[in-house]
Write an enzyme that holds these catalytic residues in place. Structure first.
Site, PDB file in Angstrom:
ATOM      1  N   LEU A 185       0.872  -1.418  -0.048  1.00 48.00           N
ATOM      2  CA  LEU A 185       0.094  -0.269  -0.067  1.00 48.00           C
ATOM      3  C   LEU A 185       1.016   1.179   0.012  1.00 48.00           C
ATOM      4  O   LEU A 185       0.315   2.552   0.082  1.00 48.00           O
ATOM      5  CB  LEU A 185      -1.067   0.034   1.234  1.00 48.00           C
ATOM      6  CG  LEU A 185      -1.970  -1.156   1.410  1.00 48.00           C
ATOM      7  CD1 LEU A 185      -2.928  -1.118   2.522  1.00 48.00           C
ATOM      8  CD2 LEU A 185      -2.858  -1.179   0.040  1.00 48.00           C
ATOM      9  N   GLY A 186       2.224   1.005  -0.141  1.00 50.59           N
ATOM     10  CA  GLY A 186       3.168   2.357  -0.151  1.00 50.59           C
ATOM     11  C   GLY A 186       3.107   2.963  -1.315  1.00 50.59           C
ATOM     12  O   GLY A 186       2.393   2.642  -2.662  1.00 50.59           O
ATOM     13  N   ASP A 214       0.039  -5.856   3.373  1.00 51.07           N
ATOM     14  CA  ASP A 214       0.758  -4.912   4.102  1.00 51.07           C
ATOM     15  C   ASP A 214       0.285  -4.931   5.486  1.00 51.07           C
ATOM     16  O   ASP A 214      -0.623  -5.899   5.894  1.00 51.07           O
ATOM     17  CB  ASP A 214       0.060  -3.591   3.452  1.00 51.07           C
ATOM     18  CG  ASP A 214       0.968  -2.185   3.692  1.00 51.07           C
ATOM     19  OD1 ASP A 214       1.664  -1.682   2.899  1.00 51.07           O
ATOM     20  OD2 ASP A 214       1.214  -1.858   4.914  1.00 51.07           O
ATOM     21  N   TYR A 264      18.895   3.851   8.106  1.00 51.55           N
ATOM     22  CA  TYR A 264      18.361   3.484   6.759  1.00 51.55           C
ATOM     23  C   TYR A 264      19.301   2.788   5.740  1.00 51.55           C
ATOM     24  O   TYR A 264      19.366   1.727   5.259  1.00 51.55           O
ATOM     25  CB  TYR A 264      17.656   4.546   6.134  1.00 51.55           C
ATOM     26  CG  TYR A 264      16.999   4.381   4.720  1.00 51.55           C
ATOM     27  CD1 TYR A 264      15.728   3.524   4.729  1.00 51.55           C
ATOM     28  CD2 TYR A 264      17.433   4.916   3.497  1.00 51.55           C
ATOM     29  CE1 TYR A 264      15.245   3.398   3.613  1.00 51.55           C
ATOM     30  CE2 TYR A 264      17.038   4.688   2.224  1.00 51.55           C
ATOM     31  CZ  TYR A 264      15.750   3.738   2.175  1.00 51.55           C
ATOM     32  OH  TYR A 264      15.251   3.607   1.093  1.00 51.55           O
ATOM     33  N   LYS A 316      19.991  -0.964   4.403  1.00 51.65           N
ATOM     34  CA  LYS A 316      20.060  -1.015   2.983  1.00 51.65           C
ATOM     35  C   LYS A 316      21.380  -2.077   2.644  1.00 51.65           C
ATOM     36  O   LYS A 316      21.268  -2.912   1.608  1.00 51.65           O
ATOM     37  CB  LYS A 316      20.063   0.106   2.083  1.00 51.65           C
ATOM     38  CG  LYS A 316      18.604   0.699   2.231  1.00 51.65           C
ATOM     39  CD  LYS A 316      17.519  -0.136   1.577  1.00 51.65           C
ATOM     40  CE  LYS A 316      16.122   0.003   1.859  1.00 51.65           C
ATOM     41  NZ  LYS A 316      14.903  -0.707   1.543  1.00 51.65           N
TER      42      LYS A 316
HETATM   43  P1  NAD Z   1       6.630   3.212   1.741  1.00 51.50           P
HETATM   44  O1  NAD Z   1       6.994   3.887   3.131  1.00 51.50           O
HETATM   45  O2  NAD Z   1       5.584   4.324   0.725  1.00 51.50           O
HETATM   46  O3  NAD Z   1       5.658   1.963   1.715  1.00 51.50           O
HETATM   47  C1  NAD Z   1       6.225   1.153   2.682  1.00 51.50           C
HETATM   48  C2  NAD Z   1       4.894   0.043   3.092  1.00 51.50           C
HETATM   49  O4  NAD Z   1       5.602  -0.829   3.962  1.00 51.50           O
HETATM   50  C3  NAD Z   1       3.776   0.930   3.831  1.00 51.50           C
HETATM   51  O5  NAD Z   1       2.573   0.885   3.218  1.00 51.50           O
HETATM   52  C4  NAD Z   1       3.768   0.487   5.134  1.00 51.50           C
HETATM   53  O6  NAD Z   1       2.343   0.438   5.839  1.00 51.50           O
HETATM   54  C5  NAD Z   1       4.548  -0.999   4.992  1.00 51.50           C
HETATM   55  N1  NAD Z   1       4.978  -1.590   6.130  1.00 51.50           N
HETATM   56  C6  NAD Z   1       5.657  -0.981   7.299  1.00 51.50           C
HETATM   57  N2  NAD Z   1       6.007  -2.034   8.270  1.00 51.50           N
HETATM   58  C7  NAD Z   1       5.639  -3.137   7.708  1.00 51.50           C
HETATM   59  C8  NAD Z   1       5.691  -4.300   8.220  1.00 51.50           C
HETATM   60  N3  NAD Z   1       6.173  -4.615   9.480  1.00 51.50           N
HETATM   61  N4  NAD Z   1       4.934  -5.241   7.565  1.00 51.50           N
HETATM   62  C9  NAD Z   1       4.382  -5.240   6.420  1.00 51.50           C
HETATM   63  N5  NAD Z   1       4.385  -3.752   5.759  1.00 51.50           N
HETATM   64  C10 NAD Z   1       4.880  -2.903   6.345  1.00 51.50           C
HETATM   65  O7  NAD Z   1       7.714   3.157   0.882  1.00 51.50           O
HETATM   66  P2  NAD Z   1       8.062   2.759  -0.713  1.00 51.50           P
HETATM   67  O8  NAD Z   1       8.316   4.228  -0.948  1.00 51.50           O
HETATM   68  O9  NAD Z   1       6.892   2.057  -1.459  1.00 51.50           O
HETATM   69  O10 NAD Z   1       9.228   2.057  -0.608  1.00 51.50           O
HETATM   70  C11 NAD Z   1       9.406   0.760  -0.681  1.00 51.50           C
HETATM   71  C12 NAD Z   1      10.799   0.026  -0.734  1.00 51.50           C
HETATM   72  O11 NAD Z   1      11.613   0.730  -1.648  1.00 51.50           O
HETATM   73  C13 NAD Z   1      11.327   0.333   0.558  1.00 51.50           C
HETATM   74  O12 NAD Z   1      12.269  -0.834   0.729  1.00 51.50           O
HETATM   75  C14 NAD Z   1      12.171   1.511   0.470  1.00 51.50           C
HETATM   76  O13 NAD Z   1      13.474   1.546   1.042  1.00 51.50           O
HETATM   77  C15 NAD Z   1      12.430   1.401  -1.223  1.00 51.50           C
HETATM   78  N6  NAD Z   1      12.952   2.478  -1.749  1.00 51.50           N
HETATM   79  C16 NAD Z   1      12.100   3.443  -2.099  1.00 51.50           C
HETATM   80  C17 NAD Z   1      12.591   4.924  -2.529  1.00 51.50           C
HETATM   81  C18 NAD Z   1      11.519   5.940  -2.687  1.00 51.50           C
HETATM   82  O14 NAD Z   1      11.893   7.221  -3.176  1.00 51.50           O
HETATM   83  N7  NAD Z   1      10.242   5.791  -2.521  1.00 51.50           N
HETATM   84  C19 NAD Z   1      13.816   4.865  -2.853  1.00 51.50           C
HETATM   85  C20 NAD Z   1      14.715   4.036  -2.688  1.00 51.50           C
HETATM   86  C21 NAD Z   1      14.133   2.789  -2.415  1.00 51.50           C
HETATM   87  N1  SER Z   2      13.577   8.343  -1.242  1.00 50.00           N
HETATM   88  C1  SER Z   2      14.209   7.287  -0.190  1.00 50.00           C
HETATM   89  C2  SER Z   2      14.203   8.111   1.050  1.00 50.00           C
HETATM   90  O1  SER Z   2      14.360   9.310   0.772  1.00 50.00           O
HETATM   91  C3  SER Z   2      15.731   6.837  -0.783  1.00 50.00           C
HETATM   92  O2  SER Z   2      15.808   5.738  -0.509  1.00 50.00           O
HETATM   93  O3  SER Z   2      14.347   7.712   1.937  1.00 50.00           O
END
Ligand code: NAD
Ligand code: SER
Length: 316
Positions: free
Chosen positions: A10-11, A34, A142, A146
């Protein structure tokens, strides 16, 4: 036939990855999960949804067995700014959760997609054109999770033959779901505020240069890598991927081409500024281009146009 489980569905990424994977493999083949539920119960309401805490081994195991899952896109994690506020929870979720996902994957012979980040680098990493293989000494919780996640992926592949694959995403920009508390969130907030109020107060300094990517490219990267010919993958995990590279000032100037009255001001948050300053200004993604033909479709100009068009529709 692929049977896919998505954690953290849901993220920001999951909200669009679920839709893309269901279009590709069929609605019933993709189980969204989620730790929370939306009022609609599901990411897009078209397929199975499970309440699943990724730190609970039994829940992951039961879900994987019940749906006969063979591929896990593991998105559940705390992002950089939230992880600095709650480092212990970040360790439990980002590390503990991922370890359990890998253990279930080993047991049930699942492939695993792991999204790492530019946050896996640190101040001693070469800052411009950061190479694929280089110094990784992050100074955030973080980043620590990673890097450890990247290493665990390599370990589970070489030691147990688990088909782990992953990328290092830059900051991701999208209009579907809000970002979850990262350092790059300004690059999403700015679009909402530009449309609503024609002004934005930015928490990073004007000249903070970071790599960014539009969500359609991020989704493409995940699916392309998971479908790539394994015999070509030398690295398998933690591929640098890049698309656009800009500062808040450059992004504001690009938005001003569409909204001339838009004004950006700066009210810098020292915590998030310090995180951004510890990350590369730009990364080199030539290894991903060589090993699985990675190529983004959007640059700053085309992303800005598409973001504004879709966000205007969304915000009415
Ligand atoms: P987000 O924060 O939007 O979504 C994360 C989701 O994980 C949320 O819906 C939350 O409810 C769920 N969550 C939290 N704890 C949980 C648990 N214990 N069990 C199950 N679900 C749980 O994150 P995102 O932006 O969708 O990122 C997803 C992945 O991609 C992460 O590993 C993040 O580090 C990585 N990432 C994201 C970005 C970015 O800019 N969005 C950049 C680099 C890496
Ligand atoms: N967009 C992410 C953050 O700022 C990078 O992993 O945490």
């Amino acid at each position: 036939m692929q049977r896919i489980l998505i954690t953290g569905a849901l993220g920001q990424i999951g909200s669009e990855l679920v839709v893309a994977l269901r279009e590709r493999y069929g609605c019933d083949a993709v189980v969204a999960s989620d730790i929370r539920m939306t009022p609609a119960r599901d990411a897009d309401g078209t397929g199975p949804f499970e309440l699943l805490d990724c730190t609970d081994f039994r829940q992951i195991q039961e879900t994987v067995r019940r749906y006969d899952i063979d591929t896990i896109y593991h998105l559940a994690a705390l992002l950089s700014a939230v992880a600095e506020e709650k480092p212990r929870v970040a360790w439990d979720v980002n590390m503990g959760g991922f370890y359990k996902v890998l253990e279930v994957a080993r047991e049930s012979k699942c492939a695993v997609f792991h999204p790492s980040s530019i946050g896996a680098f640190g101040p001693s990493t070469p800052r411009d054109g950061t190479p694929q293989d280089t110094i990784q000494r992050p100074t955030t919780m973080y980043g620590v999770t990673k890097v450890a996640g990247e290493l665990l992926c390599d370990y589970y592949y070489t030691r147990f033959g688990v088909d782990t694959r992953g990328v290092r995403y830059p900051g991701l920009i999208s209009y579907v779901a809000p970002p979850g508390g990262g350092t790059t969130d300004y690059a999403v907030e700015i679009f909402y505020e530009a449309i609503r109020n024609q002004r934005y107060s930015c928490f990073l300094e004007a000249d903070t240069c970071l790599d960014m990517m539009y969500m359609p490219d991020a989704i493409k990267a995940a699916i392309d890598l998971m479908e790539a010919d394994a015999s070509r993958l030398v690295h398998r995990n933690a591929f640098n991927v890049a698309a656009a590279n800009f500062t808040p000032e450059t992004l504001a100037a690009e938005i001003r081409k569409h909204i001339p009255e838009f004004v950006i001001k700066y009210n810098v948050d020292p915590v998030r500024q310090a995180i951004a300053d510890s990350w590369p200004a730009s990364i080199d993604d030539s290894t991903a281009r060589e090993e699985w033909d990675w190529a983004p479709s959007y640059d700053l100009e085309t992303m800005t146009t598409d973001m504004l068009e879709n966000l205007r529709k969304k915000l009415g």
